[in-house]
Enzyme design. Structure first.
Site, PDB file in Angstrom:
ATOM      1  N   HIS A 225       1.921   4.724  -2.852  1.00 39.97           N
ATOM      2  CA  HIS A 225       2.071   6.169  -2.637  1.00 39.97           C
ATOM      3  C   HIS A 225       3.485   6.620  -2.989  1.00 39.97           C
ATOM      4  O   HIS A 225       3.686   7.630  -3.670  1.00 39.97           O
ATOM      5  CB  HIS A 225       1.781   6.512  -1.175  1.00 39.97           C
ATOM      6  CG  HIS A 225       0.366   6.270  -0.749  1.00 39.97           C
ATOM      7  ND1 HIS A 225      -0.721   6.749  -1.432  1.00 39.97           N
ATOM      8  CD2 HIS A 225      -0.139   5.605   0.332  1.00 39.97           C
ATOM      9  CE1 HIS A 225      -1.839   6.409  -0.809  1.00 39.97           C
ATOM     10  NE2 HIS A 225      -1.503   5.702   0.266  1.00 39.97           N
TER      11      HIS A 225
ATOM     12  N   HIS B 156       0.831  -1.206   0.000  1.00 36.62           N
ATOM     13  CA  HIS B 156       0.000   0.000   0.000  1.00 36.62           C
ATOM     14  C   HIS B 156       0.869   1.261   0.000  1.00 36.62           C
ATOM     15  O   HIS B 156       0.675   2.164  -0.836  1.00 36.62           O
ATOM     16  CB  HIS B 156      -0.911  -0.012   1.227  1.00 36.62           C
ATOM     17  CG  HIS B 156      -1.803   1.180   1.332  1.00 36.62           C
ATOM     18  ND1 HIS B 156      -3.068   1.212   0.806  1.00 36.62           N
ATOM     19  CD2 HIS B 156      -1.605   2.398   1.894  1.00 36.62           C
ATOM     20  CE1 HIS B 156      -3.623   2.387   1.038  1.00 36.62           C
ATOM     21  NE2 HIS B 156      -2.747   3.138   1.698  1.00 36.62           N
ATOM     22  N   GLU B 157       1.797   1.317   0.928  1.00 39.90           N
ATOM     23  CA  GLU B 157       2.632   2.514   1.041  1.00 39.90           C
ATOM     24  C   GLU B 157       3.580   2.657  -0.147  1.00 39.90           C
ATOM     25  O   GLU B 157       3.913   3.768  -0.549  1.00 39.90           O
ATOM     26  CB  GLU B 157       3.419   2.488   2.356  1.00 39.90           C
ATOM     27  CG  GLU B 157       2.549   2.490   3.605  1.00 39.90           C
ATOM     28  CD  GLU B 157       1.593   3.674   3.670  1.00 39.90           C
ATOM     29  OE1 GLU B 157       1.908   4.733   3.077  1.00 39.90           O
ATOM     30  OE2 GLU B 157       0.527   3.540   4.298  1.00 39.90           O
TER      31      GLU B 157
END
Length: 450
Positions: free
Chosen positions: A25, A21-22
């Site tokens: 980003h 997920h990170e």
């Protein structure tokens, strides 16, 4: 040892999903020219840390229940004049939207990748053949019979019981008529049936859609043979060993594992005279089942598992697709899980589904541990589903979540100017209240399930 395995499974599961997920980003931020200050997996005290040539700090922290990417931003501190063009807040709104959306999108794409690998590698599934039908159930009233194989539910092909359960789960709380196509035996004639779900209510916490319909899947007969014994449990204390065959309880013959489990569940805290056969010798052991509270009352358990038996080959199906064919299948499976997740959220808001179905880290840890113990295929499927849930939940328009930021940036894109700081602060407080309330309910539900 079981607790340790559960904790390790939780750490591995959350570690994989948070990192993915990170990284979404992080990857998009880098390509939009934003300076990333820190990429952290976990919260709290850093256990491991290092820097790259862009002066980004990478951290693995002590508490593995999340993570974050910290970017240069004038709203969070002074920025050197020479770095202003690398600040997140100075980027065009479309780039900010792309950076924020990248985390949840990568979670969804990761699920597609996992399902693709599973389809290409091949998965072994149990053919959905009905074993028995409960009296006066939805299934019996619809005319279904033991021995029927369920081929499709509402036009959706069902290759396994997982497919049947998922198809029926979307009808929870609805009074619909669901068309089923079945086949008599594995090579018989196809027939169409209609399942009327009027008055069909059940608790997802305690039963599956199948059992609520009155359908029991075919299972081979499991003899009452102990496969494994939990250290410190009632079975171990009484002297039961793996390989023991339970012949009778309180002088009543025991024919199979189901009868053994039923008797134990009905006698919490009562001393049972158990006759076992061990290496052709007959032994008498006194077993006192431990007690455990469930929604329907107190049940007994002894901490013993069944010895596995081989399934008939015709009841197992190896499903495998080609490299390119699996791409469509992986996207279809991911979309099915996305639809089911969104449908469940909506039904909770409507009150059709109870908030008791919310789960927190304890339940995730238990399911992760169980799926890891069941093999790579089960763990991969759970990982894909959890990744989808994480992606969808982060896209909800709640301030503090990615979806809340996307809402603000979308308004900015339409209005031509940012949402005021006052409105954002009000939204932040509302978002914190919602999130902490949901977390509290989820953790409470976890504790109630222990």
């Amino acid at each position: 040892m079981e607790i340790l395995n559960t904790v390790l499974a939780l750490i591995v599961t959350l570690g994989i999903l948070v990192t993915i997920h990170e990284y979404g980003h992080f990857w998009v931020a880098r390509r939009c020219g934003v300076k990333v200050l820190r990429f952290s997996v976990g919260f709290g005290k850093p256990l491991v840390r290092w820097r790259d040539r862009f002066d980004t700090e990478y951290v693995i922290a002590m508490i593995p229940l999340g993570g974050y990417v910290s970017m240069l931003d004038e709203r969070e501190g002074d920025v050197e004049p020479g770095l202003v063009n690398q600040a997140f807040n100075r980027k065009p709104v479309l780039q900010r939207i792309a950076i924020v959306a990248a985390g949840p999108v990568v979670n969804l794409l990761f699920a597609v990748l996992v399902y693709w690998v599973m389809l290409v590698s091949g998965v072994e599934k149990v053919v959905p053949v009905i074993g028995s039908i409960s009296v006066d159930s939805v299934a019996e009233r619809s005319g279904l019979q033991p021995g029927y194989e369920i081929l499709s539910v509402a036009g959706r092909e069902t290759h396994s019981w997982d497919d049947v359960n998922l198809a029926m789960a979307s009808y929870i709380g609805e009074s619909a008529v669901v068309p089923l196509t079945v086949r008599q035996g594995l090579n018989g004639q196809e027939r169409d049936y209609q399942l009327s779900l009027t008055g069909w209510h059940f608790n997802p916490e305690t039963e599956s859609p199948l059992s609520a319909l009155g359908i029991q899947p075919f299972r081979p007969v499991y003899p009452a043979v102990i496969g494994q014994v939990v250290d410190g449990g009632a079975a171990a204390k009484a002297g039961l060993l793996a390989g023991d065959r339970v012949a009778a309880i309180n002088n009543q013959p025991v024919d199979d594992w189901g009868q053994l489990v039923h008797t134990i569940r009905q006698n919490p805290g009562r001393v049972l005279k158990v006759e076992v056969l061990r290496n052709s010798q007959q032994l008498i052991l006194m077993v006192t089942p431990d007690e455990r509270s469930e929604e329907n009352g107190v049940i007994g358990y002894v901490g013993a598992g069944v010895e596995p038996v081989e399934w008939p080959p015709e009841m197992l199906r190896h499903v495998r697709y080609g490299v390119f064919e699996s791409i469509g299948g992986a996207f279809a499976k991911t979309w099915q899980m996305i639809s089911l997740t969104l449908d469940s959220i909506w039904k909770m808001l409507e009150g059709v589904l109870s908030v008791k179905n919310l789960s927190g880290p304890i339940t995730i840890a238990k399911v992760a541990g169980a799926s890891a113990a069941s093999g790579v295929e089960a763990f991969a499927g759970f990982l894909a589903y959890l990744s989808i849930s994480l992606g969808i939940l982060n896209l909800l328009p709640i301030p503090m979540l990615d979806g809340g930021h996307l809402l603000y940036y979308t308004v900015e894109l339409l209005r031509g100017r940012p949402v005021s700081e006052k409105v954002q602060m009000i939204g932040l407080r509302i978002g914190m209240a919602i999130l902490f309330s949901l977390m509290g309910v989820a953790i409470f539900n976890d504790l109630m399930r222990l």
